[in-house]
Design a protein around this motif. Structure first.
Motif, short mmCIF file in Angstrom:
data_model
loop_
_atom_site.label_atom_id
_atom_site.label_comp_id
_atom_site.label_asym_id
_atom_site.label_seq_id
_atom_site.Cartn_x
_atom_site.Cartn_y
_atom_site.Cartn_z
N GLY A 166 16.88 -32.45 23.88
CA GLY A 166 15.92 -33.36 23.26
C GLY A 166 15.65 -33.37 21.73
O GLY A 166 15.56 -34.36 21.18
N ARG A 167 16.11 -32.27 21.03
CA ARG A 167 16.00 -32.14 19.47
C ARG A 167 17.09 -33.00 18.74
O ARG A 167 16.71 -33.59 18.05
N GLY A 168 18.33 -32.97 19.49
CA GLY A 168 19.23 -33.80 19.22
C GLY A 168 19.13 -35.25 19.33
O GLY A 168 19.32 -36.41 18.39
N LEU A 169 18.49 -35.59 20.58
CA LEU A 169 18.22 -37.18 20.86
C LEU A 169 17.20 -37.66 19.85
O LEU A 169 17.46 -39.02 19.39
N ILE A 170 15.99 -37.02 19.85
CA ILE A 170 15.25 -37.42 18.90
C ILE A 170 15.67 -37.88 17.50
O ILE A 170 15.70 -38.70 16.90
N ALA A 171 16.53 -36.87 16.83
CA ALA A 171 17.16 -36.93 15.63
C ALA A 171 18.09 -38.05 15.54
O ALA A 171 18.11 -38.93 14.60
N ILE A 172 19.03 -38.19 16.61
CA ILE A 172 20.16 -39.16 16.40
C ILE A 172 19.29 -40.70 16.59
O ILE A 172 19.54 -41.51 15.88
N VAL A 173 18.22 -40.74 17.59
CA VAL A 173 17.71 -42.09 17.92
C VAL A 173 17.02 -42.59 16.40
O VAL A 173 16.80 -43.54 16.16
N ALA A 174 16.48 -41.42 15.84
CA ALA A 174 15.60 -41.79 14.48
C ALA A 174 16.76 -42.22 13.34
O ALA A 174 16.59 -42.87 12.53
N ALA A 175 17.84 -41.41 13.55
CA ALA A 175 18.76 -41.62 12.37
C ALA A 175 19.67 -43.09 12.52
O ALA A 175 19.92 -43.74 11.45
N ILE A 176 19.63 -43.70 13.77
CA ILE A 176 20.50 -44.73 13.85
C ILE A 176 19.82 -46.01 12.85
O ILE A 176 20.50 -46.81 12.24
N ILE A 201 27.10 -37.90 16.56
CA ILE A 201 26.63 -37.12 17.59
C ILE A 201 27.47 -35.67 18.07
O ILE A 201 26.61 -34.54 18.10
N ALA A 202 28.70 -35.51 17.37
CA ALA A 202 29.45 -34.43 17.65
C ALA A 202 28.83 -33.37 16.39
O ALA A 202 28.30 -32.32 16.83
N LEU A 203 28.38 -34.14 15.34
CA LEU A 203 27.85 -33.28 14.25
C LEU A 203 26.47 -32.77 14.48
O LEU A 203 26.24 -31.60 14.44
N ALA A 204 25.71 -33.65 15.27
CA ALA A 204 24.39 -33.11 15.81
C ALA A 204 24.26 -31.86 16.78
O ALA A 204 23.61 -30.98 16.61
N PHE A 205 25.33 -31.87 17.44
CA PHE A 205 25.70 -30.69 18.47
C PHE A 205 25.91 -29.33 17.52
O PHE A 205 25.32 -28.30 17.90
N ILE A 256 19.02 -32.02 11.98
CA ILE A 256 19.98 -32.77 12.64
C ILE A 256 19.79 -34.25 12.12
O ILE A 256 20.90 -34.83 12.00
N PHE A 257 18.62 -34.49 11.99
CA PHE A 257 18.56 -36.12 11.31
C PHE A 257 19.11 -36.23 9.87
O PHE A 257 20.04 -37.31 9.92
N VAL A 258 19.49 -35.42 9.17
CA VAL A 258 20.14 -35.50 7.78
C VAL A 258 21.44 -35.48 8.11
O VAL A 258 22.35 -36.36 7.67
N GLY A 259 21.85 -34.61 8.89
CA GLY A 259 23.61 -34.53 9.26
C GLY A 259 24.01 -35.69 9.76
O GLY A 259 25.01 -36.20 9.52
N ALA A 260 23.10 -36.20 10.88
CA ALA A 260 23.40 -37.37 11.60
C ALA A 260 23.39 -38.61 10.65
O ALA A 260 24.29 -39.57 10.69
N LEU A 261 22.59 -38.77 9.92
CA LEU A 261 22.47 -39.90 8.95
C LEU A 261 23.63 -40.35 8.13
O LEU A 261 23.95 -41.30 8.13
N VAL A 262 24.12 -39.23 7.57
CA VAL A 262 25.37 -39.52 6.57
C VAL A 262 26.44 -40.14 7.22
O VAL A 262 26.99 -41.43 6.63
#
Lengths: 279, 248
Positions: free
Chosen positions: B61-71, B183-187, B125-131
């Motif tokens: 859930g944490r990963g999903l929220i962060a990725i969905v926001a980062a996209i 996604i890989a980074l998010a994990f 996770i958001f910051v990491g996925a954003l880049v």
């Protein structure tokens, strides 16, 4: 930026407000690193409404650059260009373009590619569909409406690109070596089809090519350009009276003479480009 | 044929599993350092299903929220940086700093600023996925063939429409790849954040079992999060292929 072009008097002068008027156009490429390259120098050319003009010259002579300037894709640095009395400042649907690389939207199907320009014109949906289908039929692509570009051959891709441009009914058709990437049989067929389409529709065509035979076969007039910096070296009339069929044209004496004459002019420039044109 | 091929592809994994099991069973390595695979799976079976689902769901859930926001943020930022010079001048230095920075180094900071709950973890996770998403959108947008842009312009597209109708779809394959990296980074960041401090999540579970000396349980946690990561990656690859089916 500059005042409207005053029509240059001469044999090819267009009536005011119609045709294309190119006046004292110069263009310099300024790469971020390295020296600027003068691509075009003092080009003046008047093209009559519904005329088919070929820009012929060796690679790197700036003929495509001139075409892009007429299209409004690059900012004009020197001189002025007007199309049907309107000064060119930006691209517009009055000037359609066809590229050698087809430039199809790869994520759109054939019909979606053709609909793209039509939908921008604000026509009713049904009318867009009807017109798209008409132009698909015109370029013999019935049955491929829902294919993606990646599923088509080079010749078919170029048919789509031509249909997409024709569908918006531009007054001017700009063609940048459109058949350069096609095999010779496909190229011959496409040349014939282009001529027959052009004869039936009220369009001015500017056709960039380095193929002398193609230029003579298609164009009413051929503008031969010099090696870099590009200037107009000669304007040669290549309209053959009587012959309607291109197979007949290529067998005629007039055609052979025109090809010879233009070939001599172009060869001088190709040699010049090869000798000293490189930085 | 396909069955044989699948067996062939599974062979390295099977051999590794067999070696692992034998090494642990024969006492070649201590049961603490490397519990036998069979005991790990036994532990997996022994965990209460409810607990396992709960912790997995929390992590995912944490990963999903962060990725969905980062996209949307990442894609918009990447395209605008590529397209508008003022935006590039403004945002590029920030991006250049953020790019090589190990995001896990930010964990203590996010804890101090945002606490130990969801907000700090999702932010990390958001910051990491954003880049990687910004970078991919930037590269994709810069690489759009100019003849496509010119064609669209001459067919009547305005500049704003051009970004939406040409630049975005043309950059899509690259953007999808960037999201895969994200996604890989998010994990990595999910587990890292939860390992440091958390009340729940798979990383927290791994930590708890490890400290309690229950190594089969700890390994079970590792296997679960790895399987979820693997499934997420496969699912994303499949979705990407479907979204870019026009490429053939």
């Amino acid at each position: 930026m500059s005042a409207p072009a005053t029509a240059v008097p001469g044999a090819g002068a267009a009536a005011p407000g119609t045709g294309i008027s190119i006046s004292r156009v110069g263009y310099e490429y300024r790469p971020p690193r390295g020296r600027p390259v003068l691509a075009l120098e003092n080009i003046s050319l008047d093209i009559k409404d519904r005329e088919f003009v070929a820009l012929l010259g060796p690679s790197g002579c700036g003929k495509s650059t001139l075409l892009y300037l007429i299209g409004g894709f690059m900012p004009l640095q020197q001189g002025s260009i007007s199309v049907n009395g309107r000064i060119v400042t930006a691209p517009g649907p009055d000037r359609g373009i066809v590229f050698q690389s087809f430039a199809l939207f790869p994520w759109k199907t054939v019909i979606q590619n053709i609909l793209y320009g039509l939908e921008k014109r604000g026509l009713p949906r049904e009318e867009c569909r009807r017109r798209a289908q008409h132009y698909i039929d015109l370029v013999h692509l019935r049955g491929f409406e829902d294919s993606y570009p990646s599923q088509l051959s080079g010749g078919m891709k170029q048919r789509v690109a031509i249909a997409r441009t024709l569908a918006t009914e531009p007054g001017t058709l700009l063609m940048d070596e459109p058949f350069g990437a096609l095999d010779s049989q496909t190229r011959t067929i496409m040349q014939d089809e282009l001529l027959s389409i052009w004869r039936r529709s009220p369009m001015t065509v500017i056709f960039v090519t380095h193929d002398v035979r193609e230029a003579v076969l298609l164009a009413d007039r051929v503008a031969v350009m010099t090696a870099r910096p590009g200037r107009i070296k000669a304007l040669v009339d290549t309209r053959f009276s009587g012959a309607a069929d291109s197979a007949e044209v290529v067998r005629s004496r007039e055609y052979a003479d025109a090809v010879d004459h233009l070939w001599t002019l172009v060869r001088e420039e190709a040699v010049a480009a090869g000798a000293g044109g490189r930085p | 044929m396909t069955a044989a091929l699948m067996l062939w592809r599974a062979l390295p994994v099977l051999i590794l599993a067999a070696l692992w099991e034998t090494a642990a069973r024969t006492g070649l390595v201590s049961e603490h350092a490397l519990p036998a695979l069979s005991s790990i799976f036994a532990a997996l079976g022994g965990l209460s299903a409810g607990d396992l689902y709960y912790h997995t769901a929390r992590s995912v859930g944490r990963g999903l929220i962060a990725i969905v926001a980062a996209i949307p943020f990442g894609v918009a930022a990447g395209i605008l940086i590529a397209w508008y010079l003022p935006v590039r001048v403004l945002l590029n230095p920030l991006l250049q700093c953020l790019y090589p920075m190990p995001k896990v180094a930010l964990i203590p900071l996010t804890i101090i600023w945002l606490g130990i709950g969801d907000v700090s973890k999702i932010t990390l996770i958001f910051v990491g996925a954003l880049v990687p998403i910004v970078m991919a959108a930037f590269n994709g947008a810069r690489g759009v063939d100019r003849t496509l842009l010119w064609t669209a312009r001459s067919l009547g597209a305005s500049e704003v429409r051009l970004l939406w109708e040409v630049v975005l779809p043309a950059a899509l394959p690259e953007i999808l790849n960037g999201i895969r990296t994200a996604i890989a980074l998010a994990f990595i960041l999910i587990v890292a954040g939860e390992l440091v401090i958390a009340n729940d999540g798979i990383g927290h579970m791994i930590n708890m079992w490890g400290e309690a000396g229950h190594y089969p349980g700890m390994f079970a946690g590792v296997i679960v999060i790895s399987a979820v990561g693997f499934a997420a990656d496969r699912a994303w690859v499949a979705l990407s292929a479907w979204l870019t089916a026009w490429r053939q």
